[in-house]
Write an enzyme that holds these catalytic residues in place. Structure first.
Site, short mmCIF file in Angstrom:
data_model
loop_
_atom_site.label_atom_id
_atom_site.label_comp_id
_atom_site.label_asym_id
_atom_site.label_seq_id
_atom_site.Cartn_x
_atom_site.Cartn_y
_atom_site.Cartn_z
CD GLU A 125 -2.67 -1.48 2.32
OE1 GLU A 125 -3.92 -1.70 2.07
OE2 GLU A 125 -2.56 -0.99 3.35
CB CYS A 131 1.28 5.79 12.52
SG CYS A 131 3.02 5.28 12.92
#
Ligand code: SF4
Length: 348
Positions: free
Chosen positions: A92, A330
């Site tokens: 990704e 994150c």
């Protein structure tokens, strides 16, 4: 015959493969401009190359550029892309548009083998390294229409577990003949694998950030198993030794979890570890992974850490979270990939 992918090659390497056809370095420069500055996927239709050169290239090479297979748009404008390598490995990429800066967060591996407990990519497992071309392709093939100003190597994978391809990608992203992004706008993240970190500092002028989590080794090792072989104090020592170069920024990323690593004891330990080093501290909110009941430290606690770090003479900032609703924040990349849950919301 296997055709050479041009994306991932330096201008000198491109010159080497076209020289036998009687072409010059100026031709190689034209090719690298088409690939790295214009993102041309098909050189057979490219203006500016002679028919003879286009014909020569089509026999021995391919551009190696490919678009993402799908994308998801967050309510805050962040976009997460799913990519698939020609040999079927998934990874990704995240685009974080902001007023003045457009940041691309690239992956360096399909999955990761570092096993950090707060990270969904660790659960996905390791499915191989990405080549320099596959890393660079994430910046130039998004078709987002925005001018990418910053690149962070904070996507799937541990960059220092794939150091040669990361160094090559940094070179291509920053060179005038390449994508030509300023070195100070490129940041590579690591859990701190010692030898490649030294190699990176010696061979690149891009920024480096250490994922810290805790100033105490016995706590850090429970979250970041690499601490056992590669203690954070070693990486911080290496950064300190090179901090006078002023060519680049060294920082630590400190993800804050309520009651776990945000106590006054942790703050004092963090100040002790960083003080006088010239290393910056970026405080980040925690995004719980499934099955984890921990939550992020609240904003006022993060600001408390920031103020105390600044009062101790340490440059510090609190980072906003982006793209959490599409699992682009994150620690959340690769969420669902192990179940074949491929992104399907092609909103772009
Ligand atoms: S945090 Fe980074 S190094 Fe750790 S498992 Fe996730 S991707 Fe790998």
């Amino acid at each position: 015959m296997n055709k050479t992918s041009l994306c991932g090659l330096s201008v000198e390497e491109i010159f080497k493969i076209i020289q036998p056809g009687g072409f010059t370095r100026a031709h190689a420069l034209k090719i690298s401009n088409l690939i790295y500055k214009r993102g041309a996927r098909d050189l057979s239709a490219a203006n500016g190359l002679s028919g003879k050169l286009r014909n020569f290239l089509s026999q021995i090479s391919q551009t190696g550029l490919y678009p993402p297979v799908s994308s998801l748009l967050s309510s805050d404008g962040t976009i997460k892309y799913l990519n698939r390598t020609p040999d079927n490995r998934l990874f990704e990429t995240v685009l974080i548009p902001d007023k003045k800066r457009n940041t691309v967060c690239v992956s360096t591996q399909s999955g990761c083998r570092m096993g950090c407990s707060f990270c969904m990519t660790a659960r996905y497992g390791y499915h191989g390294d990405l080549s320099a071309g596959e890393i660079v392709n994430q910046v130039i093939s998004l078709n987002s229409g925005v001018n990418v100003t910053h690149v962070v190597f904070m996507g799937m994978g541990e960059p220092m577990d794939n150091p040669e391809n990361v160094l090559k990608a940094c070179d291509i992203l920053t060179s005038e003949w390449g994508v030509a992004i300023a070195r100070r706008n490129i940041t590579v993240s690591t859990v701190g694998i010692t030898d490649p970190v030294i190699e990176f500092i010696n061979r690149s002028e891009c920024n480096l950030t250490l994922s810290l989590f805790s100033p105490f080794p016995e706590e850090r090792v429970k979250i970041i198993p690499a601490e056992k072989a590669f203690p954070a104090w070693k990486t911080i020592g290496i950064m300190k030794d090179h901090s006078l170069q002023k060519k680049r920024r060294f920082s630590v990323a400190y993800i804050m979890i309520k009651g776990i690593n945000d106590t006054d004891r942790h703050l004092a330990g963090l100040i002790d570890l960083i003080k006088g080093s010239g290393i910056r501290v970026n405080l980040l909110p925690y995004h719980p992974v499934p099955g984890d009941n921990n939550i992020s430290s609240p904003d006022d606690r993060m600001m408390y850490f920031k103020h105390n770090l600044v009062n101790a003479g340490i440059s510090a900032s609190v980072r906003r979270s982006r793209g959490a609703d599409i699992n682009a924040a994150c620690g959340l990349l690769a969420s669902g990939l192990e179940m074949g849950n491929i992104l399907s919301n092609n909103e772009l």
